[in-house]
Design an enzyme around this catalytic site. Sequence first.
Site, short mmCIF file in Angstrom:
data_model
loop_
_atom_site.label_atom_id
_atom_site.label_comp_id
_atom_site.label_asym_id
_atom_site.label_seq_id
_atom_site.Cartn_x
_atom_site.Cartn_y
_atom_site.Cartn_z
CB CYS A 108 -0.80 0.03 1.47
SG CYS A 108 -1.99 1.63 1.24
CB CYS A 109 2.47 2.98 -2.96
SG CYS A 109 2.45 2.24 -3.83
N GLY A 110 0.59 4.51 -0.52
CA GLY A 110 0.90 5.85 0.09
C GLY A 110 0.89 5.73 1.47
CD GLU A 210 5.56 5.65 -2.94
OE1 GLU A 210 6.30 5.42 -1.96
OE2 GLU A 210 4.29 5.13 -3.25
#
Length: 264
Positions: A108-110, A210
């Site tokens: 979950c990149c966020g 990112e």
Amino acid sequence: MEKEFKHTTERKITRYENGEFKEKEDLIALEKPITIRINHTEFATLVCTPDHLEDMVIGFLASEGVIRSYHDVEEMLFNDGQGIVNVKAAVQGSLTSETYTKRVISSCCGKSRHFYLQSDSKTARTIMKAPELTASVCLANMRTLQEQSATFKSTGGVHNAAIFKNGEMVASRTDIGRHNALDKLYGYALRHHLHPSDLSVAFSGRISSEVVIKLSKMGIGVLLSKSAPTELAIQLADDLNITTVGFIRHEGFNVYTKPERILI
């Protein structure tokens, strides 16, 4: 060095359609944790699609500033049963310093941005040279990315990214985490000694801060996406001299930063 894995597995599900439930077989994207140990020190656990793992580990370590090149890695051994990769490498600095602390990077990149702040200051760089692309090449590259994305088509649960040079796709990678997909490309580029100033990246996900920082670490100055950027991503791309092209769909797109590299 690398053990290859499949991207998906089959599972029985219940589907509702046209007023009734039916049992069917469905393809589900795989997700596994991979723990990286460097010189016997546990460094990080990446939750990822378990494929092209050597590329991912190399790209991740370079992105974090732990290594400078592929030649810094002396040995990489995968323990598939335990989900561990043991890396012997000439590292930059001490792994026990405040710069490098054991952590989990989720798919979950966020929520993983804060893990990158210290290494960003060391490895993010302003892009000095990048290719110019015609509008037709931007559209064609995105079509190529989508056409070869078999795992996304069968599961809908992964991100896709590809490196292009002179309008030709050099490599493509798939992962449940967009940062992992980019790390896999970074590792590929380092292993094959690709010069970043010749390259552009096509990407299936949104352009987040990112993602822009990851491109700057790779040294690549043109990012193509079928999705939208965030405001912070646009600010960072402008500062880092990265061209960002989003909403590439059908026969149109938006150029958000450094439009001089996109030609009619």
